[in-house]
Design an enzyme around this catalytic site. Structure first.
Site, mmCIF file in Angstrom:
data_model
loop_
_atom_site.group_PDB
_atom_site.id
_atom_site.type_symbol
_atom_site.label_atom_id
_atom_site.label_comp_id
_atom_site.label_asym_id
_atom_site.label_seq_id
_atom_site.Cartn_x
_atom_site.Cartn_y
_atom_site.Cartn_z
ATOM 1 N N TYR A 28 17.810 29.653 7.705
ATOM 2 C CA TYR A 28 16.576 30.180 8.319
ATOM 3 C C TYR A 28 16.642 30.063 9.841
ATOM 4 O O TYR A 28 17.013 29.020 10.381
ATOM 5 C CB TYR A 28 15.360 29.378 7.852
ATOM 6 C CG TYR A 28 14.942 29.658 6.424
ATOM 7 C CD1 TYR A 28 14.526 30.924 6.046
ATOM 8 C CD2 TYR A 28 14.943 28.638 5.486
ATOM 9 C CE1 TYR A 28 14.127 31.172 4.727
ATOM 10 C CE2 TYR A 28 14.541 28.873 4.182
ATOM 11 C CZ TYR A 28 14.135 30.139 3.805
ATOM 12 O OH TYR A 28 13.737 30.374 2.524
ATOM 13 N N ARG A 64 -10.591 0.588 15.729
ATOM 14 C CA ARG A 64 -10.530 1.504 14.606
ATOM 15 C C ARG A 64 -11.512 1.051 13.544
ATOM 16 O O ARG A 64 -12.295 1.827 13.023
ATOM 17 C CB ARG A 64 -9.088 1.482 14.072
ATOM 18 C CG ARG A 64 -8.816 2.362 12.886
ATOM 19 C CD ARG A 64 -7.358 2.294 12.473
ATOM 20 N NE ARG A 64 -7.003 1.011 11.843
ATOM 21 C CZ ARG A 64 -5.846 0.758 11.235
ATOM 22 N NH1 ARG A 64 -4.912 1.693 11.193
ATOM 23 N NH2 ARG A 64 -5.602 -0.409 10.690
ATOM 24 N N LYS A 71 0.852 -1.193 0.000
ATOM 25 C CA LYS A 71 0.000 0.000 0.000
ATOM 26 C C LYS A 71 0.890 1.247 0.000
ATOM 27 O O LYS A 71 2.090 1.147 0.275
ATOM 28 C CB LYS A 71 -0.909 -0.010 1.235
ATOM 29 C CG LYS A 71 -0.164 0.004 2.570
ATOM 30 C CD LYS A 71 -1.097 -0.259 3.746
ATOM 31 C CE LYS A 71 -0.323 -0.271 5.056
ATOM 32 N NZ LYS A 71 -1.145 -0.725 6.202
ATOM 33 N N MET A 115 13.245 24.168 1.945
ATOM 34 C CA MET A 115 12.332 23.433 1.063
ATOM 35 C C MET A 115 13.077 22.537 0.057
ATOM 36 O O MET A 115 12.720 21.383 -0.151
ATOM 37 C CB MET A 115 11.411 24.404 0.327
ATOM 38 C CG MET A 115 10.334 23.692 -0.481
ATOM 39 S SD MET A 115 9.234 24.808 -1.355
ATOM 40 C CE MET A 115 8.164 25.380 -0.064
HETATM 41 C C1 LIG Z 1 -0.358 -1.660 6.960
HETATM 42 C C2 LIG Z 1 -0.949 -2.917 7.463
HETATM 43 C C3 LIG Z 1 -0.139 -4.069 7.613
HETATM 44 C C4 LIG Z 1 1.356 -4.044 7.475
HETATM 45 O O1 LIG Z 1 1.891 -3.558 8.695
HETATM 46 P P1 LIG Z 1 3.468 -3.482 8.932
HETATM 47 O O2 LIG Z 1 3.599 -3.018 10.336
HETATM 48 O O3 LIG Z 1 3.992 -2.475 7.959
HETATM 49 O O4 LIG Z 1 3.991 -4.833 8.685
HETATM 50 C C5 LIG Z 1 -0.766 -5.257 7.938
HETATM 51 N N1 LIG Z 1 -2.109 -5.305 8.151
HETATM 52 C C6 LIG Z 1 -2.898 -4.214 8.073
HETATM 53 C C7 LIG Z 1 -4.348 -4.346 8.350
HETATM 54 C C8 LIG Z 1 -2.337 -2.980 7.754
HETATM 55 O O5 LIG Z 1 -3.119 -1.887 7.709
#
Ligand SMILES: *Cc1c(COP(=O)(O)O)cnc(C)c1O
Length: 354
Positions: free
Chosen positions: A253, A129, A33, A301
Site C-alpha cells: 500500500y 486527573r 488491569k 491489516m
Molecule cells: C496503572 C497504574 C499503576 C501501574 O503503573 P505502571 O507504570 O505500569 O507500574 C499503578 N497505579 C495506578 C493508580 C495505575 O493507574
C-alpha cells in the site's frame, strides 16, 4: 492455524515480581488491569497467586473475571465504582476499592455494609486527573475512619512523571502527600513501577508494580534500574510467502518502499489488526532465524512484509516481532507511543503461557 503467537513466559513474570518486591520492600501488589497489559489476567494471576500480596485491576468486571477463575487474593479496583449498586458486588466478592471522588465517598457511606471492607483513599497530589485535593482529603479520611464497616484505609496517590528521571515532580507530589497525611492513620501506597525502580523515597507499605512486572522498563531514556527485568511476552509469527522484489519495484500500500537492488522478501502473518503498529512500518526491526532484519513496505491489516537476508530464511521461518531480541519499547518508540499501549493492543494472536 494461523501462526501468530504471543508466548507469555510466566517464570519471567514471577522473577520480575520477586525482583520488584525486593526493590520496594514491604508489600507489592501486581497490577493486572487491561488483561494484564495484554498478557492474560487470569493466567498471570494464577502464576503469581502464591507469592503476590494482592492484585490491582481497573474496575469491577476485571475483578469478577479473576474471582470467577478462583483467585482468592486481595483485589483492588483502581477506578472504584461507577454506580452505587456495585458496592454490593464488592462486598460479596471481598474486593477492595479506591474512592477517588465525593460521589463514590457518599455512596460508600450510605451503603449498608454487612461485612468489614478495605478502602483505598486517593489523593490528587499533582496528576490532576482523579483523587481528592489535599484540602478535602483529611475530611474524607475522617469520615471513612469513623465508619464502622471500614476495616482499613490505604492512602494512595499516583505519580504523573515518575518515569522522567530528571524531573523533581515526584518529590513534590510525595511532599504534598506526606504533609497532608501527617496525622492520618492507615497504610500508604505511592510507588508505580518507576517509583519502585528509581525513587526509593516513595517506597512505603504497598508498591504497585505494573509495566515492570512484564519485563519492560518504564523509563524512555535509560535502561538503568531495569537490568534485572526479563521480557514476559514474545510475539512471533511465520513467513508464509517468499518472492523476489526487483530493483526499482515498489511494495505494498502506498508504495512506501522501493527496492534498490533485487531482494528476497517474506510475507508474514501479522498486521495492524493484530495490534502491530502501522506507523512507521518501514524499517521496524524484526528477528528472523537468529538474525535481525526489518519490516519493508506498509504494514497491512493481516500481513506485513520483511526483508530476507539469509538463504535459510524461508517459508516456515519463525519471526520475532518483539520479545527477547527485539524490544517492544523500541517498536513503541518508533511509532510514537509507549510499550504499555503496544502490549495492550495485541489481539487475534494465539496466546500461549509457558
Ligand atoms: C496503572 C497504574 C499503576 C501501574 O503503573 P505502571 O507504570 O505500569 O507500574 C499503578 N497505579 C495506578 C493508580 C495505575 O493507574
Amino acid at each position: 492455524m494461523r501462526p501468530l503467537t504471543a508466548t507469555i513466559n510466566l517464570s519471567h513474570l514471577k522473577d520480575n515480581y520477586q525482583f520488584l518486591k525486593q526493590q520496594h520492600g514491604g508489600k507489592t501488589y501486581a497490577v493486572i488491569k487491561a488483561d494484564a497489559y495484554g498478557h492474560g489476567a487470569v493466567s498471570c494471576a494464577r502464576a503469581l497467586e502464591s507469592e503476590a500480596d494482592g492484585f490491582i485491576v481497573a474496575f469491577l468486571e476485571e475483578a469478577q473475571e479473576l474471582r470467577a477463575a478462583g483467585i482468592e487474593a486481595d483485589i483492588v479496583l483502581l477506578e472504584g465504582v461507577f454506580e452505587a449498586s456495585e458496592y454490593a458486588e464488592i462486598e460479596r466478592l471481598n474486593l477492595s476499592c479506591v474512592i477517588q471522588n465525593e460521589k463514590q465517598l457518599q455512596e460508600f457511606l450510605q451503603y449498608s455494609w454487612k461485612k468489614p471492607v478495605c478502602v483505598w483513599l486517593k489523593m490528587d497530589t499533582g496528576m490532576r486527573r482523579a483523587g481528592f485535593f489535599p484540602q478535602d482529603y483529611v475530611k474524607a479520611h475522617q469520615q471513612l475512619a469513623q465508619h464502622s464497616a471500614v476495616r482499613e484505609i490505604v492512602k494512595i496517590t499516583h505519580f504523573s512523571r515518575a518515569d522522567e528521571l530528571s524531573s523533581d515532580w515526584t518529590q513534590h507530589q510525595t511532599a504534598i502527600f506526606d504533609q497532608t497525611c501527617a496525622h492520618l492513620s492507615g497504610l500508604t501506597s505511592l510507588a508505580n513501577s518507576a517509583g519502585i525502580l528509581a525513587h526509593s523515597a516513595t517506597h512505603r507499605d504497598i508498591g504497585r508494580a505494573g509495566i515492570a512486572l512484564y519485563g519492560i522498563s518504564p523509563f524512555e531514556d535509560t535502561q538503568d534500574f531495569s537490568g534485572n527485568l526479563k521480557p514476559v511476552m514474545t510475539l512471533t509469527s511465520q513467513i508464509f510467502g517468499v518472492r523476489t522484489l526487483r530493483a526499482g519495484e515498489s511494495l505494498g500500500y502506498g508504495a512506501i518502499f522501493t527496492a534498490q537492488q533485487d531482494m528476497r522478501i517474506g510475507l508474514l502473518a501479522c498486521g495492524y489488526a493484530d495490534g502491530y503498529p502501522r506507523v512507521p512500518s518501514n524499517d521496524n526491526p524484526v528477528w528472523i532465524d537468529g538474525k535481525q532484519s526489518r519490516v519493508i513496505g506498509r504494514v497491512s491489516m493481516d500481513m506485513m512484509m520483511v526483508e530476507l537476508n539469509a538463504p535459510t530464511q524461508n517459508i516456515g521461518s519463525s519471526v520475532e516481532l518483539w520479545g527477547e531480541h527485539i524490544s517492544v519499547a523500541e517498536i513503541a518508540r518508533r511509532s510514537g507511543t509507549i510499550s504499555y499501549e503496544v502490549l495492550c493492543h495485541v489481539k487475534r494472536a494465539h496466546k500461549q503461557w509457558i
